[in-house]
Design a protein around this motif. Structure first.
Motif, PDB file in Angstrom:
ATOM      1  N   VAL A  82       0.857  -1.175   0.000  1.00  0.00           N
ATOM      2  CA  VAL A  82       0.000   0.000   0.000  1.00  0.00           C
ATOM      3  C   VAL A  82       0.895   1.227   0.000  1.00  0.00           C
ATOM      4  O   VAL A  82       1.824   1.326   0.810  1.00  0.00           O
ATOM      5  N   VAL A  83       0.630   2.150  -0.920  1.00  0.00           N
ATOM      6  CA  VAL A  83       1.414   3.378  -0.992  1.00  0.00           C
ATOM      7  C   VAL A  83       0.603   4.509  -0.374  1.00  0.00           C
ATOM      8  O   VAL A  83      -0.558   4.728  -0.738  1.00  0.00           O
ATOM      9  N   VAL A  84       1.193   5.201   0.585  1.00  0.00           N
ATOM     10  CA  VAL A  84       0.522   6.279   1.309  1.00  0.00           C
ATOM     11  C   VAL A  84       1.143   7.606   0.880  1.00  0.00           C
ATOM     12  O   VAL A  84       2.361   7.769   0.905  1.00  0.00           O
ATOM     13  N   ASP A  85       0.303   8.544   0.468  1.00  0.00           N
ATOM     14  CA  ASP A  85       0.780   9.879   0.110  1.00  0.00           C
ATOM     15  C   ASP A  85       0.861  10.737   1.366  1.00  0.00           C
ATOM     16  O   ASP A  85      -0.160  11.175   1.897  1.00  0.00           O
ATOM     17  N   VAL A  86       2.075  10.963   1.830  1.00  0.00           N
ATOM     18  CA  VAL A  86       2.275  11.810   3.014  1.00  0.00           C
ATOM     19  C   VAL A  86       2.547  13.235   2.525  1.00  0.00           C
ATOM     20  O   VAL A  86       3.458  13.451   1.724  1.00  0.00           O
ATOM     21  N   PRO A  87       1.744  14.208   2.958  1.00  0.00           N
ATOM     22  CA  PRO A  87       1.902  15.590   2.489  1.00  0.00           C
ATOM     23  C   PRO A  87       3.153  16.237   3.098  1.00  0.00           C
ATOM     24  O   PRO A  87       3.730  15.686   4.040  1.00  0.00           O
ATOM     25  N   PRO A  88       3.561  17.404   2.582  1.00  0.00           N
ATOM     26  CA  PRO A  88       4.694  18.112   3.179  1.00  0.00           C
ATOM     27  C   PRO A  88       4.382  18.453   4.638  1.00  0.00           C
ATOM     28  O   PRO A  88       3.297  18.945   4.940  1.00  0.00           O
ATOM     29  N   LEU A  89       5.326  18.173   5.524  1.00  0.00           N
ATOM     30  CA  LEU A  89       5.112  18.365   6.958  1.00  0.00           C
ATOM     31  C   LEU A  89       6.251  19.186   7.541  1.00  0.00           C
ATOM     32  O   LEU A  89       7.366  19.178   7.025  1.00  0.00           O
ATOM     33  N   SER A  90       5.954  19.869   8.643  1.00  0.00           N
ATOM     34  CA  SER A  90       7.025  20.565   9.347  1.00  0.00           C
ATOM     35  C   SER A  90       7.722  19.587  10.287  1.00  0.00           C
ATOM     36  O   SER A  90       7.234  18.491  10.545  1.00  0.00           O
ATOM     37  N   LEU A  91       8.878  19.986  10.793  1.00  0.00           N
ATOM     38  CA  LEU A  91       9.671  19.142  11.693  1.00  0.00           C
ATOM     39  C   LEU A  91       8.833  18.676  12.868  1.00  0.00           C
ATOM     40  O   LEU A  91       8.006  19.422  13.384  1.00  0.00           O
TER      41      LEU A  91
END
Ligand code: CU
Length: 118
Positions: A82-91
């Motif tokens: 399963v491929v999960v699209d993780v959005p841009p995140l801060s530290l």
């Protein structure tokens, strides 16, 4: 005899017969190899030990304050991926909470913790 068979099939389809088939368990994931970098979208691959019903499965991003965000998931190259699209995140510290339906009808819910690095 025919009736008994029908009941057995019914129980199987409802998922009441436990442990005859393995549940969907994560055997590997790409976060072990590489954590997401700050402000960069990333595709995270989860590998399960069984076939997945993608349409019935959900993956949430858990961020500070127990905030849950539903993420887009798609099929990976191999069965059980399963491929999960993780959005841009801060530290910071995050987790993926996944609710995965295996082809045998069992639901597995678990958490994978990860951090976003500079
Ligand atoms: Cu199962």
């Amino acid at each position: 005899m025919k009736q008994l068979l029908q009941i057995t099939v019914l129980l199987l389809s409802l998922g009441y017969v436990g442990n005859l088939y393995a549940h969907a368990v994560v055997t590997d994931h790409s976060l072990k190899i590489e954590q997401p970098k700050a402000n960069q979208a990333k595709k995270v691959e989860l590998t399960f030990n069984s076939k997945i019903e993608l349409g019935l499965s959900q993956v949430y991003l858990v961020s500070k304050g127990d905030k849950h965000t539903l993420l887009t998931i798609s099929k990976g190259a191999k069965q059980g991926n399963v491929v999960v699209d993780v959005p841009p995140l801060s530290l910071g510290e995050y987790a993926l909470r996944y609710k995965i339906f295996a082809a045998d009808g069992h639901l597995t819910e678990d958490l994978i913790h990860f951090s976003v690095t500079p």
